[in-house]
Design an enzyme around this catalytic site. Structure first.
Site, PDB file in Angstrom:
ATOM      1  N   CYS A   2       0.839  -1.192   0.000  1.00 52.19           N
ATOM      2  CA  CYS A   2       0.000   0.000   0.000  1.00 52.19           C
ATOM      3  C   CYS A   2       0.877   1.246   0.000  1.00 52.19           C
ATOM      4  O   CYS A   2       2.014   1.218   0.464  1.00 52.19           O
ATOM      5  CB  CYS A   2      -0.951   0.085   1.193  1.00 52.19           C
ATOM      6  SG  CYS A   2      -1.988  -1.350   1.382  1.00 52.19           S
ATOM      7  N   ARG A  27       3.035   0.179  -5.387  1.00 54.17           N
ATOM      8  CA  ARG A  27       2.958  -0.454  -4.073  1.00 54.17           C
ATOM      9  C   ARG A  27       1.661  -1.239  -3.883  1.00 54.17           C
ATOM     10  O   ARG A  27       1.475  -1.913  -2.865  1.00 54.17           O
ATOM     11  CB  ARG A  27       3.054   0.613  -2.979  1.00 54.17           C
ATOM     12  CG  ARG A  27       4.310   1.448  -3.044  1.00 54.17           C
ATOM     13  CD  ARG A  27       4.348   2.462  -1.925  1.00 54.17           C
ATOM     14  NE  ARG A  27       4.434   1.796  -0.647  1.00 54.17           N
ATOM     15  CZ  ARG A  27       5.561   1.399  -0.086  1.00 54.17           C
ATOM     16  NH1 ARG A  27       6.699   1.615  -0.688  1.00 54.17           N
ATOM     17  NH2 ARG A  27       5.550   0.790   1.077  1.00 54.17           N
ATOM     18  N   TRP A  74      -2.988  -2.618  -1.572  1.00 54.09           N
ATOM     19  CA  TRP A  74      -2.737  -4.022  -1.912  1.00 54.09           C
ATOM     20  C   TRP A  74      -3.357  -4.808  -0.771  1.00 54.09           C
ATOM     21  O   TRP A  74      -2.856  -4.785   0.351  1.00 54.09           O
ATOM     22  CB  TRP A  74      -1.230  -4.277  -2.011  1.00 54.09           C
ATOM     23  CG  TRP A  74      -0.907  -5.669  -2.485  1.00 54.09           C
ATOM     24  CD1 TRP A  74      -0.862  -6.093  -3.778  1.00 54.09           C
ATOM     25  CD2 TRP A  74      -0.557  -6.798  -1.681  1.00 54.09           C
ATOM     26  NE1 TRP A  74      -0.523  -7.423  -3.824  1.00 54.09           N
ATOM     27  CE2 TRP A  74      -0.331  -7.886  -2.555  1.00 54.09           C
ATOM     28  CE3 TRP A  74      -0.427  -7.011  -0.306  1.00 54.09           C
ATOM     29  CZ2 TRP A  74       0.018  -9.152  -2.109  1.00 54.09           C
ATOM     30  CZ3 TRP A  74      -0.078  -8.278   0.140  1.00 54.09           C
ATOM     31  CH2 TRP A  74       0.148  -9.334  -0.758  1.00 54.09           C
ATOM     32  N   ASN A 100      -0.574   1.917   5.807  1.00 53.14           N
ATOM     33  CA  ASN A 100       0.200   0.894   5.105  1.00 53.14           C
ATOM     34  C   ASN A 100       0.818  -0.012   6.154  1.00 53.14           C
ATOM     35  O   ASN A 100       1.498   0.477   7.054  1.00 53.14           O
ATOM     36  CB  ASN A 100       1.304   1.562   4.269  1.00 53.14           C
ATOM     37  CG  ASN A 100       2.325   0.556   3.772  1.00 53.14           C
ATOM     38  OD1 ASN A 100       1.970  -0.575   3.444  1.00 53.14           O
ATOM     39  ND2 ASN A 100       3.584   0.966   3.730  1.00 53.14           N
ATOM     40  N   GLY A 101       0.578  -1.313   6.038  1.00 54.30           N
ATOM     41  CA  GLY A 101       1.158  -2.250   7.000  1.00 54.30           C
ATOM     42  C   GLY A 101       0.110  -3.244   7.450  1.00 54.30           C
ATOM     43  O   GLY A 101      -0.935  -3.413   6.793  1.00 54.30           O
ATOM     44  N   GLU A 478      15.979 -16.712 -12.748  1.00 53.95           N
ATOM     45  CA  GLU A 478      15.501 -15.331 -12.799  1.00 53.95           C
ATOM     46  C   GLU A 478      14.614 -15.124 -14.033  1.00 53.95           C
ATOM     47  O   GLU A 478      13.581 -14.462 -13.968  1.00 53.95           O
ATOM     48  CB  GLU A 478      16.706 -14.370 -12.775  1.00 53.95           C
ATOM     49  CG  GLU A 478      16.401 -12.899 -12.978  1.00 53.95           C
ATOM     50  CD  GLU A 478      15.419 -12.300 -11.980  1.00 53.95           C
ATOM     51  OE1 GLU A 478      15.058 -12.953 -10.983  1.00 53.95           O
ATOM     52  OE2 GLU A 478      14.971 -11.156 -12.220  1.00 53.95           O
ATOM     53  N   LYS A 482      10.595 -13.971 -14.096  1.00 53.65           N
ATOM     54  CA  LYS A 482      10.067 -12.871 -14.930  1.00 53.65           C
ATOM     55  C   LYS A 482       8.876 -13.354 -15.750  1.00 53.65           C
ATOM     56  O   LYS A 482       7.851 -12.688 -15.819  1.00 53.65           O
ATOM     57  CB  LYS A 482      11.129 -12.335 -15.899  1.00 53.65           C
ATOM     58  CG  LYS A 482      12.285 -11.549 -15.327  1.00 53.65           C
ATOM     59  CD  LYS A 482      11.936 -10.221 -14.731  1.00 53.65           C
ATOM     60  CE  LYS A 482      11.596 -10.362 -13.283  1.00 53.65           C
ATOM     61  NZ  LYS A 482      12.634 -10.242 -12.318  1.00 53.65           N
ATOM     62  N   GLU A 485       5.729 -14.021 -13.506  1.00 51.21           N
ATOM     63  CA  GLU A 485       5.017 -12.923 -12.853  1.00 51.21           C
ATOM     64  C   GLU A 485       4.328 -11.974 -13.818  1.00 51.21           C
ATOM     65  O   GLU A 485       3.316 -11.386 -13.468  1.00 51.21           O
ATOM     66  CB  GLU A 485       5.906 -12.174 -11.852  1.00 51.21           C
ATOM     67  CG  GLU A 485       7.023 -11.378 -12.444  1.00 51.21           C
ATOM     68  CD  GLU A 485       7.858 -10.681 -11.383  1.00 51.21           C
ATOM     69  OE1 GLU A 485       7.334 -10.317 -10.333  1.00 51.21           O
ATOM     70  OE2 GLU A 485       9.066 -10.495 -11.631  1.00 51.21           O
ATOM     71  N   HIS A 501      16.041 -36.629 -14.222  1.00 46.37           N
ATOM     72  CA  HIS A 501      15.672 -37.231 -12.931  1.00 46.37           C
ATOM     73  C   HIS A 501      14.201 -36.982 -12.595  1.00 46.37           C
ATOM     74  O   HIS A 501      13.787 -37.151 -11.454  1.00 46.37           O
ATOM     75  CB  HIS A 501      16.585 -36.706 -11.826  1.00 46.37           C
ATOM     76  CG  HIS A 501      18.013 -37.115 -12.021  1.00 46.37           C
ATOM     77  ND1 HIS A 501      18.450 -38.393 -11.818  1.00 46.37           N
ATOM     78  CD2 HIS A 501      19.072 -36.411 -12.476  1.00 46.37           C
ATOM     79  CE1 HIS A 501      19.746 -38.464 -12.106  1.00 46.37           C
ATOM     80  NE2 HIS A 501      20.146 -37.275 -12.513  1.00 46.37           N
ATOM     81  N   LYS A 600       4.869  -4.118  -5.800  1.00 47.65           N
ATOM     82  CA  LYS A 600       6.310  -3.950  -5.901  1.00 47.65           C
ATOM     83  C   LYS A 600       7.017  -4.215  -4.582  1.00 47.65           C
ATOM     84  O   LYS A 600       8.031  -4.868  -4.514  1.00 47.65           O
ATOM     85  CB  LYS A 600       6.589  -2.532  -6.388  1.00 47.65           C
ATOM     86  CG  LYS A 600       8.057  -2.194  -6.541  1.00 47.65           C
ATOM     87  CD  LYS A 600       8.609  -2.859  -7.759  1.00 47.65           C
ATOM     88  CE  LYS A 600      10.088  -2.585  -7.957  1.00 47.65           C
ATOM     89  NZ  LYS A 600      10.668  -3.597  -8.856  1.00 47.65           N
TER      90      LYS A 600
HETATM   91  O1  M6R Z   1      12.598  -4.952  -2.820  1.00 47.52           O
HETATM   92  P1  M6R Z   1      13.185  -6.335  -2.741  1.00 47.52           P
HETATM   93  O2  M6R Z   1      14.383  -6.503  -3.625  1.00 47.52           O
HETATM   94  O3  M6R Z   1      13.459  -6.793  -1.349  1.00 47.52           O
HETATM   95  O4  M6R Z   1      12.058  -7.270  -3.348  1.00 47.52           O
HETATM   96  C1  M6R Z   1      12.240  -8.660  -3.391  1.00 47.52           C
HETATM   97  C2  M6R Z   1      11.193  -9.321  -4.244  1.00 47.52           C
HETATM   98  O5  M6R Z   1       9.911  -9.042  -3.765  1.00 47.52           O
HETATM   99  C3  M6R Z   1      11.276  -8.873  -5.705  1.00 47.52           C
HETATM  100  O6  M6R Z   1      12.539  -9.098  -6.250  1.00 47.52           O
HETATM  101  C4  M6R Z   1      10.228  -9.627  -6.557  1.00 47.52           C
HETATM  102  O7  M6R Z   1      10.546 -10.980  -6.618  1.00 47.52           O
HETATM  103  C5  M6R Z   1      10.130  -9.025  -7.948  1.00 47.52           C
HETATM  104  N1  M6R Z   1       8.765  -8.784  -8.279  1.00 47.52           N
HETATM  105  C6  M6R Z   1      10.684  -9.906  -9.009  1.00 47.52           C
HETATM  106  O8  M6R Z   1      10.592  -9.328 -10.276  1.00 47.52           O
END
Ligand code: M6R
Length: 605
Positions: A2, A27, A74, A100-101, A478, A482, A485, A501, A600
């Site tokens: 948020c 956020r 969020w 927020n929290g 990685e 991507k 998500e 395996h 984010k």
């Molecule tokens: O802000 P941070 O680097 O701590 O965030 C970690 C993950 O939440 C962040 O990398 C997330 O996996 C991304 N959406 C990946 O693209």
């Protein structure tokens, strides 16, 4: 997650709130709302869905208030809906709160308030806050907020306004909050980005601080015990443009294209005269440490897995890489001979922060790598390395990853040199190779046609596999994150040798697989594994710097990437993976920058 914003001054507060919320949508974006003070009452506009819905509401019912607070959500407690959107009111609709929290003890507070006759309208944890403040309110909003927040457990950044006074009262514990100082006006926000168009002067309140903002007395800050305190004002040298798309269709594409500069700036920040200065003021003699933990989440965790390879090579000390949400509950061997390296783009990730605190408690030296100066992780670490990537807005992390790999390479070289484990000539070679990285990234960006073509091909499949060995395996992990998500294609990365395996059972005719091949000594082995996939009908794309005749004969398509030194190859090699995910997401009609169910910054556990 948020995002919260507040404004007090002569300008049109609601418009400033809406503009600020646009910068904070990363956020959370499942609902939005604002509250403004008009005469002797507080008006709330809020609704489910994107911020544009709130803008429409505002256009139908505009007003011009001098004080307002706003929120982009969020959801944690209660589904995204109009009624669960913030701000939330007390019963008399005179006190409005954005939060927020997570309030961990909201249930017991709510039960107590219900017993006293309070009626709740939403399913949120937040709604207890205005009612609790109300229960202490006798005309002094600051005192009521101070009393209320003492009873809250969990994490919060809140902004509160009341119909009876011309002030904003804000408070924070764990969740981020900044207070901006303009020209006779004031801003409250979860992130400086929300106010950067108006000011670069900010205060960063500490945990437990309660802040009163009024025209008459400006900013007054009180610590958790209620004592007036002075916090240092900081100048934030980030351009307001950093939070705009600058002509790109999406933040993600802008951020992918910013990687050459982001890497170059991170290198320039710490390297001079062919040397590295990391400014680690609180580390003890390196010989006292016997192990390193790298702890992070998501993309940052993947950067950590790559960094491990370089640190073990140059510093010659065992490195364990762990996911913060696991590490925080199980890390029995952390002690005062441990170095714990936390990686977090935002510097606000709740699990990473918890891992940080546990590690400090266990006596470890804590070094963080973050992209946000003044973030909580940065402030609580013993030392900080800042990646100079600039604000990353898209939910899918791109430039944070490449700059984190650069930062970890610097750490490896720095520790290697100080500990005497790396020779001068080795060090010089590494530095020369590091300098070439931004150009190699530019090279990949020049030739994206084949990547787009392959994105068009994979977009129609529901599952996909990445394979690779060593560093290539992590690049695949990685790449898979991507794709998952933002394109919602179910993607898994496997060590190439592990397919037989079990996972190879999933390969059928035309199943797409992407093999990463950047390691000379492992290329042949991976090609053998590709043949095993081809024999079962897979469509194989290779992202490769090691392009042999054999590879050309074996795979369906090759996306070439430049060769690079050691782990640094992960930097150019991740670009095709990022772009494949980006274009597959566009071709599937998804919202690239705001993928479903995500936000984010993950400031909840
Ligand atoms: O802000 P941070 O680097 O701590 O965030 C970690 C993950 O939440 C962040 O990398 C997330 O996996 C991304 N959406 C990946 O693209």
């Amino acid at each position: 997650m948020c995002g919260i914003v507040g404004y007090l001054g002569e300008k049109d507060a609601e418009k400033i709130i809406i503009e600020g919320l646009k910068k904070l949508e990363y956020r959370g974006y499942d609902s939005a709302g604002l509250a403004c003070k008009i005469g002797d009452s507080v008006k709330i506009l809020k609704c489910k869905g994107r911020l544009s819905n709130l803008e429409e509401l505002f256009e139908k019912d505009p007003s011009s208030a001098p004080i307002a607070i706003g929120h982009t959500r969020w959801a944690t407690h209660g589904e995204p809906s109009d009624v669960n959107s913030h701000p939330h009111f007390n019963s008399s609709k005179k006190i409005a709160v954005v939060h927020n929290g997570i309030i961990e003890n909201y249930h017991s507070i709510k039960t107590e308030l219900i017993q006293k006759g309070v009626k709740f309208v939403s399913e949120t944890d937040t709604e207890v806050i205005p009612h609790l403040i109300d229960s202490f309110y006798d005309g002094d909003l600051l005192a009521a907020v101070q009393k209320a927040v003492r009873l809250l457990r969990g994490s919060f950044a809140i902004a509160v306004i009341s119909a009876d006074s011309d002030e904003i009262v804000a408070a924070r514990k764990e969740s981020p909050l900044v207070i901006g100082v303009g020209d006779g006006d004031y801003y409250v926000a979860s992130d400086v980005l929300a106010a950067l168009s108006y000011t670069k002067r900010f205060y960063y309140p500490e945990n437990g601080d309660v802040i009163r903002i009024s025209k008459k007395n400006g900013i007054e800050i009180f610590d958790a015990s209620g004592n007036a305190v002075v916090r240092e004002e900081k100048y934030v040298n980030i351009s307001a443009d950093a939070a705009t798309k600058c002509g790109y269709d999406h933040f993600m594409l802008k951020e992918i294209n910013e990687q050459p500069d982001a890497c170059a700036n991170t290198i320039l920040r710490y390297c001079y005269d062919n040397n590295i200065s990391l400014d680690l003021k609180n580390i003890k003699d390196l010989s006292r440490y016997n192990k390193i933990y790298i702890v992070a989440c998501g993309t940052a965790y993947h950067a950590g897995l790559i960094g491990k390879i370089a640190i073990e090579k140059y510093f010659k000390i065992p490195v364990t890489v762990d996911i913060a949400s696991e590490f925080r509950y199980y890390s029995p061997f952390v002690d005062d001979r441990s170095i714990v390296i936390l990686i977090s783009q935002s510097g606000e990730t709740a699990d990473t922060l918890a891992a940080l605190r546990n590690s400090k408690e266990a006596g470890a030296y804590v070094l963080s790598i973050t992209n946000v100066v003044g973030s909580t992780v940065a402030r609580e670490s013993d030392d900080v390395i800042t990646t100079i990537a600039g604000p990353e807005i898209a939910v899918a992390s791109t430039k944070a990853f490449t700059t984190q790999v650069v930062a970890l390479f610097l750490v490896a070289l720095y520790f290697g040199r100080i500990s005497g484990n790396i020779s001068d000539s080795q060090f010089d070679e590494c530095m020369d190779e590091l300098e070439k990285i931004p150009e190699k990234v530019r090279e990949v960006l020049k030739n994206t046609d084949i990547i787009k073509q392959e994105a068009m091909h994979i977009k129609d499949y529901d599952q996909l596999f990445y394979i690779g060995r060593g560093c290539d395996r992590v690049i695949g992990m990685e790449g898979a994150l991507k794709l998952k998500e933002i394109s919602y294609i179910y993607t898994e990365a496997f060590p190439a040798g592990e397919m037989k395996h079990g996972p190879i059972a999933l390969i059928q005719k035309d199943t797409p697989a992407i093999a990463i091949i950047t390691q000379k000594d492992l290329a042949e082995k991976t090609i053998s594994n590709i043949k095993e996939l081809k024999a079962r009908g897979a469509y194989v794309i290779a992202i490769a710097s090691e392009i042999t005749e054999e590879l050309e004969k074996t795979v369906d398509k090759i996306i070439p990437v430049p060769e690079a030194f050691g782990i640094l190859v992960a930097v150019p090699a991740i670009l095709p993976c990022q772009l494949l995910a980006y274009y597959a997401s566009i071709f599937r009609g998804n919202d690239v920058d705001k993928p479903r169910n995500l936000a984010k910054s993950v400031t909840v556990e």
